[in-house]
Design a protein around this motif. Structure first.
Motif, PDB file in Angstrom:
ATOM      1  N   TYR A  15       3.653   6.715 -17.587  1.00  0.00           N
ATOM      2  CA  TYR A  15       4.457   6.291 -16.426  1.00  0.00           C
ATOM      3  C   TYR A  15       5.891   6.820 -16.509  1.00  0.00           C
TER       4      TYR A  15
ATOM      5  N   TYR B 245       9.697  -4.776 -19.195  1.00  0.00           N
ATOM      6  CA  TYR B 245       8.561  -3.866 -19.018  1.00  0.00           C
ATOM      7  C   TYR B 245       7.868  -3.577 -20.356  1.00  0.00           C
TER       8      TYR B 245
ATOM      9  N   ASN C  13       2.884   9.562  -3.692  1.00  0.00           N
ATOM     10  CA  ASN C  13       4.289   9.968  -3.798  1.00  0.00           C
ATOM     11  C   ASN C  13       4.439  11.477  -3.601  1.00  0.00           C
TER      12      ASN C  13
ATOM     13  N   LYS D  55       3.891  12.495   0.109  1.00  0.00           N
ATOM     14  CA  LYS D  55       5.033  12.192   0.982  1.00  0.00           C
ATOM     15  C   LYS D  55       6.226  13.105   0.651  1.00  0.00           C
TER      16      LYS D  55
ATOM     17  N   ARG E 152       7.936  15.635   3.290  1.00  0.00           N
ATOM     18  CA  ARG E 152       9.340  15.518   3.676  1.00  0.00           C
ATOM     19  C   ARG E 152      10.108  16.796   3.356  1.00  0.00           C
TER      20      ARG E 152
ATOM     21  N   LYS F 122      11.665  13.479  12.533  1.00  0.00           N
ATOM     22  CA  LYS F 122      10.786  13.329  11.365  1.00  0.00           C
ATOM     23  C   LYS F 122       9.444  12.805  11.856  1.00  0.00           C
TER      24      LYS F 122
ATOM     25  N   LEU G  78       3.097  10.549   8.356  1.00  0.00           N
ATOM     26  CA  LEU G  78       1.728  10.896   8.000  1.00  0.00           C
ATOM     27  C   LEU G  78       0.823   9.726   8.375  1.00  0.00           C
TER      28      LEU G  78
ATOM     29  N   HIS H  60       1.630   1.518   2.221  1.00  0.00           N
ATOM     30  CA  HIS H  60       2.348   1.803   0.983  1.00  0.00           C
ATOM     31  C   HIS H  60       1.372   2.079  -0.156  1.00  0.00           C
TER      32      HIS H  60
ATOM     33  N   ASN I 120       1.549   4.102  -2.528  1.00  0.00           N
ATOM     34  CA  ASN I 120       2.195   4.262  -3.839  1.00  0.00           C
ATOM     35  C   ASN I 120       2.396   2.902  -4.523  1.00  0.00           C
ATOM     36  N   TYR I 121       2.674   1.862  -3.734  1.00  0.00           N
ATOM     37  CA  TYR I 121       2.819   0.521  -4.314  1.00  0.00           C
ATOM     38  C   TYR I 121       1.465   0.031  -4.844  1.00  0.00           C
TER      39      TYR I 121
ATOM     40  N   ASP J  58       0.815   1.655  -8.077  1.00  0.00           N
ATOM     41  CA  ASP J  58       1.714   1.100  -9.090  1.00  0.00           C
ATOM     42  C   ASP J  58       1.189  -0.265  -9.577  1.00  0.00           C
TER      43      ASP J  58
ATOM     44  N   ARG K  43       9.884  -5.598  -1.361  1.00  0.00           N
ATOM     45  CA  ARG K  43      10.413  -4.247  -1.113  1.00  0.00           C
ATOM     46  C   ARG K  43       9.735  -3.629   0.108  1.00  0.00           C
TER      47      ARG K  43
ATOM     48  N   ASP L  82      11.496  -2.250   3.472  1.00  0.00           N
ATOM     49  CA  ASP L  82      11.294  -0.889   3.952  1.00  0.00           C
ATOM     50  C   ASP L  82      10.739  -0.902   5.378  1.00  0.00           C
TER      51      ASP L  82
ATOM     52  N   LYS M 234      14.157   2.483  12.540  1.00  0.00           N
ATOM     53  CA  LYS M 234      14.346   3.927  12.551  1.00  0.00           C
ATOM     54  C   LYS M 234      13.377   4.599  13.538  1.00  0.00           C
ATOM     55  N   TYR M 235      12.109   4.203  13.481  1.00  0.00           N
ATOM     56  CA  TYR M 235      11.093   4.934  14.232  1.00  0.00           C
ATOM     57  C   TYR M 235      10.575   4.212  15.474  1.00  0.00           C
TER      58      TYR M 235
ATOM     59  N   TYR N 155       1.986   3.528  14.206  1.00  0.00           N
ATOM     60  CA  TYR N 155       1.515   3.764  12.831  1.00  0.00           C
ATOM     61  C   TYR N 155       0.904   2.477  12.264  1.00  0.00           C
TER      62      TYR N 155
END
Ligand SMILES: NC(=O)C1=CN([C@@H]2O[C@H](COP(=O)(O)OP(=O)(O)OC[C@H]3O[C@@H](n4cnc5c(N)ncnc54)[C@H](OP(=O)(O)O)[C@@H]3O)[C@@H](O)[C@H]2O)C=CC1
Ligand SMILES: CC(C)=CCC[C@@H](C)[C@H]1CC=C2C3=C(CC[C@@]21C)[C@@]1(C)CC[C@H](O)C(C)(C)[C@@H]1CC3
Length: 615
Positions: free
Chosen positions: A430, A468, A505, A508, A512, A532, A535, A545, A547-548, A551, A583, A587, A594-595, A602
């Motif tokens: 990691y 951790y 990750n 994306k 970008r 922008k 996806l 998410h 990636n979350y 994780d 989180r 986001d 923003k969008y 989406y």
């Protein structure tokens, strides 16, 4: 062997995709298989171009005026749109300022993003401040040739603060558009001015983390919680029924020598950070259009650190000292983090408003926690970026190694247990992954949104290394035998998590960086009027998410080697789920602003946030 016409480093003119306009670009590389050149525009945009789309500088006669500007986003034009990272609100500094110098900053920021290309006319503030994007978006494959390829690109790439929209238009429309633009420009300027110079009362701002009482509690609660957890783990029977653990006297926890060792560790990492090795890249554009430079040498720092540690081990240095003084080290790191946070807050009081974080509020307690200054730097030394990846993250791997050695010593083992090996290797992967993909950290919320204050200082320097590494710490005094079939299942789980985490990750980040990357041509996207796109297939079409999700799967794989005798080693999974759910909500809030409608589309298309069919 196919020949190439242009050499790396050569400055030429590259056609902007979908248009007949050429801009000054630098050749970065050439792929002999695809015959594509990777070129860099002056605003930092990197694209792949065919040889036919590149012309030597000499084939252009210099024209007067702005048309020879170096990249679309640098060009000045009849209309521009500068926007805060979150369209719903301007960055704090901009909103609160009433000074003339700040007005100049804003003007400068606006000038930076102006384009000469005939702009796309949007409804005033469509998709901008506090409003939803009214532009109809549609879903399309990423490889469909488009008339207006520009829509596929965000010139300031991943710019969260400022984005510019434009579309090439036939000349006859220009005059009409200019008129409309100038009207809109007046409106925009007026609106911006009003928003910029109004003083936002603190209550009017959505404070995260439960506002002032919330952050107050977190600041006092987390360090206490950390010590209770470590003390619980030191008990023979770390059952929750044995709470609270016996508390040591405060003076027993402080040792000046330990603090000295901690300082030495920090300074060595700082030294490695300053080494002039590794690529220098630009971060995301700031409110004033600047892009800070960052050196990517985290992986070298990691190698060097372990070369030094290997040498020390060889020389017989006693690493058991760290295990024996583990709580003292945690206290030393906490004290250091408090001092650092005070320093960060004090220096932020002198920082120009344009350097403040969009998350800061004007309330001293809240700002001390969330961080007032976005990118505090001493010269070129970026304190937040350094702390995010170096002393804490590399320190975590060192602590894991210390625990592995302590296990062998305390349990009189010739080799470490399989459980310990699994925990060490999973977490090593990691950390190495984070350092190998160091550039990706520049687009995280931590770097582009949150300031550098107590939250990240404590998170990076105390929470990451001392919490951790909890599974390894637990295994030293609570051995758990893992059979090979079970170990294989854990490895499979870890790899599944890693594939999702890294796949998402990387997908994306690649999108970008270059939305027309041929490797992503199979993916579907939704247009948004910020320029922008989002996806909607691949990993980002699975959940919002992915990636979350990856994780969290990895987090579970880290805890399983500790067995099921106690709940304590699973604390990390519980905490991490809470962190990422929170989180994700933060986001989501930013993305919705923003969008706008595009984001809602989406969400309809990809209904689950993190866990498919669950959440
Ligand atoms: N180990 C730990 O303790 C922690 C680890 N992490 C990890 O750090 C990594 C980074 O996380 P984080 O910074 O929170 O956020 P993300 O990397 O998930 O980035 C979120 C941003 O991605 C963009 N985005 C969202 N959806 C799409 C889409 N469909 N298509 C294209 N772009 C999209 C949006 O930004 P835009 O559109 O502006 O580009 C959004 O703001 C994650 O892998 C996470 O698991 C995070 C916190 C703690
Ligand atoms: C108040 C409190 C406990 C806050 C702690 C949050 C921090 C521990 C985390 C916030 C975001 C983080 C990231 C990583 C580590 C944890 C913190 C600092 C990260 C460096 C881990 C490695 C990943 O690959 C990453 C680089 C994507 C990641 C970035 C975010």
């Amino acid at each position: 062997m196919p020949s190439r016409k242009f050499a790396d480093g050569e400055v030429v003119r590259g056609r902007w995709p979908g248009s007949s306009l050429y801009y000054e670009v630098e050749i970065l590389s050439h792929d002999s298989n695809s015959q594509l050149y990777t070129v860099k525009y002056k605003d930092g945009t990197e694209l792949e171009l065919k040889e036919n789309d590149i012309k030597p500088l000499t084939s252009f006669r210099q024209r007067k005026g702005g048309s020879t500007s170096s990249s679309p986003s640098r060009r000045r034009g009849s209309r521009s749109r500068s926007r805060s990272r979150s369209p719903g609100r301007l960055p704090k500094g901009a909103r609160r300022s009433a000074s003339a110098s700040h007005q100049a900053d804003i003007k400068e920021a606006r000038r930076e993003v102006e384009v000469k290309l005939t702009p796309l006319v949007l409804k005033p503030f469509g998709n901008s401040i506090s409003r939803y994007n009214g532009e109809p978006e549609h879903i399309e494959r990423n490889d469909v040739p488009r008339k207006n390829t520009q829509e596929k690109f965000n010139l300031s790439q991943e710019s969260s603060y400022i984005s510019t929209q434009y579309r090439l238009r036939p000349r006859r429309e220009e005059i009409r558009l200019k008129e409309m633009d100038s009207k809109e420009e007046k409106f925009v300027t007026k609106e911006l001015a009003v928003r910029t110079f109004e003083v936002t009362p603190i209550q009017a701002k959505d404070l995260e983390f439960g506002g002032v009482p919330g952050v107050f509690l977190i600041m006092f609660g987390l360090p206490v919680f950390l010590f209770l957890l470590l003390l619980m783990c030191k008990q023979k029977d770390p059952s929750l029924l044995n709470f609270p653990p016996p508390l040591p006297a405060l003076y027993e926890l402080w040792e000046t020598r330990v603090f000295g060792v901690y300082l030495l560790w920090f300074l060595i990492q700082a030294l490695f950070y300053l080494l002039p090795v590794g690529k220098v890249v630009e971060g995301m554009p700031l409110i004033d259009g600047r892009r800070l430079k960052y050196r990517l040498n985290g992986f070298y720092a990691f190698i060097l650190t372990f070369a030094v540690i290997g040498t020390c081990l060889f020389q017989g240095v006693e690493f058991h000292y760290v295990y024996r003084h583990f709580l003292q080290f945690a206290l030393a790191a906490t004290v250091f983090c408090v001092v650092l946070s005070v320093y960060l807050y004090m220096r932020s009081l002198k920082a120009p408003r344009k350097d403040l974080s969009p998350a800061s509020s004007g309330n001293a307690v809240y700002d001390f926690f969330i961080g007032r200054e976005l990118n505090p730097r001493i010269g070129t030394f970026d304190l937040k970026y350094f702390c995010e990846l170096r002393p804490g993250l590399i320190g975590w791997v060192v602590i894991n190694l210390v625990m592995l050695l302590a296990e062998m010593k305390i349990q009189s083992r010739a080799v470490p247990s399989l459980a310990m090996i699994l925990v060490n290797s999973f977490q090593l992967l990691y950390v190495v992954d984070a350092l190998w993909n160091e550039e990706a950290v520049l687009t995280t919320m931590d770097i582009i949104h949150d300031g550098f204050g107590f939250m990240l200082a404590f998170g990076d320097l105390v929470w990451v290394p001392f919490i951790y590494s909890f599974q390894a710490f637990y295994l030293v005094s609570h051995p758990n035998e893992v059979s090979w079939p079970m170990a294989s299942l854990m490895i499979v789980l870890k790899l599944c998590g890693y594939i999702i985490f890294r796949g998402a990750n990387s997908q994306k980040n690649a999108f970008r960086k270059n939305p027309s990357d041929p490797k992503l041509s199979h993916l579907k996207t939704i247009h948004t009027s910020t320029g922008k796109n989002l996806l909607v297939s691949g990993w980002w079409g699975f959940v919002r998410h992915p990636n979350y999700l990856g994780d969290l799967i990895m987090a579970l794989a880290w805890s399983l080697p500790c067995g099921f005798n106690h709940i304590l080693p699973y604390f990390y999974v519980v905490y991490f789920t809470m962190l990422l759910v929170h989180r994700e909500a933060r986001d989501e809030y930013q993305c919705k602003k923003k969008y706008g409608v595009a984001w809602e589309k989406y969400c309809q298309r990809v209904p689950y946030r993190i866990f498919p069919y669950i959440y």
